[in-house]
Design a protein around this motif. Structure first.
Motif: not given
Length: 482
Positions: A194-199, A231-247
């Protein structure tokens, strides 16, 4: 006595003045000499010679200027007064020995599109820290672990080109998709679909607007690109948030950027991380895709060379398949001398990065000429790569010339100095992998006569080199469509 003393003082003063006169004249001559601008034409007010440069092959424009004025000349390009330098010594002066006098610079519209915090817009400590992180993430010990994944991307790409029986594809566009996927892999590792396609979707919009006229009017390519950039910045922010949540802790570029702390304990902001990720994607995609497209063109034009490179790749293929392996190793990629020289000669011949932009931060003297503060400075890589003094018969495609290392500062396909492209090893690795699988399992033919060059902005064969691809059977019998 007082009168005598006055005369003595006057005599001493005049003697001192006269003794200094030769020195003063010398300094005046030097000042006059230093204030001399390089030869050349500035063209029309503001636009300068931009139209002349882009209405023809830019390389012809620069070559004609060098022939007329010599290795250093002035012009006005893209609205900026500029000095062009066409010798190895000059390139070294600007990019290496006196790099502190010239800051990296891009047209303002392009900086805004990529992001002001991208490392290649900076000098000093910030640039040093960021460059180190990027180099570590793209170092041989890191990228060698990516070989199976790059192979999977290469094979998937090749399979997609032959999926529609006999359909003509735009080789350059397909190579861009391949290099983009490898770039995503090196930055994010195994990113969810999903993130790959949006990027990919938003990056394509940014890429289309990157070289358009920078007018922020709704509906224009540039305006659409600016919105996609947000939108790219927002997508990167989502990926960062996901990594932090899942450590999640990964040793990819994003992981290194997230874990960075400077000597004061400062971390990178999400905007800084996004700017550098998008900057790396820009640096990784078009240039690698251009080189790959040219390699196919050069091989198509030289069947004897094609057969020799194919033979080299067949030996490697048979060696690892005979041993029960199903993929390349790092050692295999280091055992492709002819293919490697093919890449180097393609880089020289095509000179994808024809020049680079710098800006003088102070008045600079070079070989008796003044480079004024604020002027753009452009080392002309292609002029150097095509100079017969350094490369005999430079218009001839000849990989054997790289059996001997070129003279220092005469071959700079990835730039030079502290701003040398940190991803050059990854670029060469992905090229070797795709060429290996193309020549051992697939075939292609160029459609029509493609002798010209188009710029967008990097030089590629006309129309992106239209071609048909087909798979070769294990019995070496072609399955080429009718």
């Amino acid at each position: 006595m007082e009168t005598v003393a006055v005369f003595v003082y006057i005599f001493l003063f005049l003697s001192t003045l006269l003794s200094c006169y030769p020195f003063v004249r010398k300094r005046r001559r030097e000042a006059k000499r230093v204030s001399k601008l390089p030869p050349g034409s500035m063209g029309w007010p503001y636009v300068g010679e931009t139209l002349q440069m882009y209405s023809q092959d830019p390389n012809v424009f620069f070559a004609a200027k060098e022939k007329r004025y010599g290795e250093i000349f002035k012009s006005r390009i893209l609205g900026y007064p500029s000095v062009m330098l066409a010798s190895p010594e000059a390139a070294k002066f600007v990019l290496v020995t006196h790099a502190h006098l010239f800051k990296p610079t891009y047209p303002r519209g392009k900086e805004k599109m990529i992001g002001p915090s991208a490392l290649f817009f900076h000098q000093g400590h910030y640039h040093t820290h960021l460059r180190k992180l990027v180099k570590i993430s793209l170092a041989p010990q890191t990228i060698k672990k990516l070989i199976p994944d790059i192979e999977a991307i290469a094979i998937s790409s090749l399979e997609s080109w032959v999926a529609n029986n006999g359909q003509v594809i735009n080789t350059y566009n397909e190579m861009k998709k391949f290099s983009f996927d490898v770039g995503i892999l090196s930055i994010f590792g195994h990113l969810d679909g999903s993130h790959r396609e949006k990027l990919k979707k938003n990056y394509l919009t940014v890429n289309k607007g990157y070289n358009s006229f920078p007018t922020n009017i709704p509906g224009t390519a540039y305006h659409k690109a600016l919105l996609a950039r947000k939108r790219l910045s927002k997508i990167v922010s989502e990926i960062i948030c996901q990594r932090k949540e899942k450590r999640i802790v990964e040793k990819d570029l994003l992981g290194y950027l997230l874990n960075f702390k400077d000597e004061k304990g400062q971390i990178l902001t999400e905007d800084q991380i996004a700017d550098n990720i998008i900057g790396v994607l820009f640096a990784a995609q078009d240039t690698t895709a251009s080189v790959l497209t040219w390699i196919l063109k050069y091989l198509q034009d030289n069947q004897k060379l094609l057969e020799a490179v194919k033979a080299e790749q067949k030996v490697i293929y048979e060696s690892y398949t005979a041993g029960g392996k199903r993929s390349l190793t790092w050692a295999d990629t280091k055992n492709m001398p002819l293919t490697y020289r093919l890449i180097l000669e393609s880089l020289r011949m095509a000179s994808i990065i024809s020049f680079t932009f710098r800006e003088a931060v102070v008045d600079v003297e070079y070989k008796g000429y003044l480079i004024p503060k604020g002027w753009k400075v452009m080392p002309l890589f292609r002029n150097i790569h095509h100079n017969p003094e350094f490369f005999s018969d430079p218009k001839k495609f000849d990989p054997s010339r790289f059996e001997v290392a070129p003279k220092p500062n005469t071959f700079m396909p990835f730039g030079n100095g502290v701003h040398t492209c940190p991803g050059n090893e990854l670029s060469k690795l992905e090229i070797l992998i795709l060429i290996h699988h193309l020549l051992t399992n697939f075939r292609w033919e160029v459609v029509g006569s493609q002798s010209g060059i188009q710029y967008g902005p990097f030089p590629v064969p006309q129309q992106g080199l239209p071609a048909r691809f087909w798979k070769e059977s294990k019995s070496s019998t072609s399955t080429k469509p009718d």
